[in-house]
Design a protein around this motif. Structure first.
Motif, PDB file in Angstrom:
ATOM      1  N   TYR A  32      12.710 -13.711  22.328  1.00 54.86           N
ATOM      2  CA  TYR A  32      12.082 -13.229  21.101  1.00 54.86           C
ATOM      3  C   TYR A  32      13.148 -12.725  20.138  1.00 54.86           C
ATOM      4  N   ASP A  54       6.804 -13.782  17.666  1.00 56.00           N
ATOM      5  CA  ASP A  54       5.685 -12.832  17.694  1.00 56.00           C
ATOM      6  C   ASP A  54       5.711 -12.104  19.030  1.00 56.00           C
ATOM      7  N   ASP A  56       3.131 -11.319  21.109  1.00 50.02           N
ATOM      8  CA  ASP A  56       2.014 -11.568  22.025  1.00 50.02           C
ATOM      9  C   ASP A  56       2.528 -12.386  23.217  1.00 50.02           C
TER      10      ASP A  56
END
Length: 258
Positions: A32, A54, A56
């Motif tokens: 990430y 993101d 999630d």
């Protein structure tokens, strides 16, 4: 035991840690990064990792999530990340306590702190890197120990309050000593002198300090309380008041220590 691991961050620690984790036989599932281009650069150094921009991770196959980000970003990302059940969320900071992860969606939290200086331009041998570990859950701690052991023979269980003391000591030993070398380079360069002349002295100083202990190894005009030389040095440094003050403060502290 092999783990599936997601890494959040694209800075110096993540740059070195992610490939090392793969080389140890684990799988890096995702990288990430807030800047997707930086995340793609790191993913390009790995075998199977996917890039994410993101937070999630609810469908992620990873069981360990490593926050390898700047200290001020740890709490924010920990609060926002969405994690699967039975996940372990850790950060890699020496100065941030474990409890900043307490409000995350992680089932377990911990610390996975590699005690080393990292720069993207220089390769690191993780076999020489101590890992400082912490978790309130014993099962999570055992997994972190197994992960650390796969990277390095050096693992230590250190609580947050002790890790803070260690981190401050590391700043003196590493960051401050490096800054002193930068000032030395600047002084030499100002006079048109080659910094290469000082390298044998620097190498011997560090080697001797590690072998004999820093207190026994101290030499120089401040150690001898040679006030004439100290004054001459201070006068020479008057072209930069800040450097001159640093010289004065450190010299006085050495004098006061013996």
């Amino acid at each position: 035991m092999k783990f599936k691991i997601a890494i959040l961050g694209t800075g110096n620690v993540a740059w070195h840690l992610a490939p090392a984790i793969e080389e140890a036989g684990h799988t890096v599932t995702e990288i990430y990064g807030r800047d997707i281009a930086d995340a793609e650069k790191l993913t390009g150094r790995l075998y199977t990792a996917e890039t994410k921009d993101d937070l999630d991770f609810s469908e992620s196959e990873a069981e360990i999530f490593i926050l390898a980000v700047s200290d001020h970003a740890i709490s924010e990302l920990a609060d926002q990340i969405i994690l699967p059940e039975e996940s372990i969320l850790v950060h890699t900071s020496g100065a941030v306590p474990l409890d900043v992860l307490g409000y995350s969606s992680a089932t377990y939290t911990g610390i996975f702190y590699p005690l080393q200086t990292f720069s993207k331009e220089r390769k690191i041998d993780f076999g020489d890197v101590p890992f400082l570990l912490e978790s309130e859950d014993q099962s999570a701690l055992q997994k972190l120990k197994k992960l650390a052991k796969s990277l390095s023979p050096l693992q230590y269980l250190v609580r947050s309050k002790d890790r803070m003391a260690l981190h401050v000591a590391a700043v003196f030993a590493s960051n401050f000593s490096n800054h002193m070398l930068r000032l030395s380079e600047e002084i030499m360069g100002r006079q048109g002198l080659d910094f290469e002349m000082l390298k044998p002295l620097i190498i011997e100083t560090i080697s001797k300090s590690l072998e004999l202990g820093a207190k026994r190894s101290q030499t120089g005009p401040a150690r001898r309380a040679d006030l004439n030389t100290l004054d001459a040095h201070h006068q020479f440094l008057n072209y930069n008041e800040q450097i001159a003050e640093i010289y004065k403060l450190i010299s006085q502290d050495i004098i006061d220590s013996y």
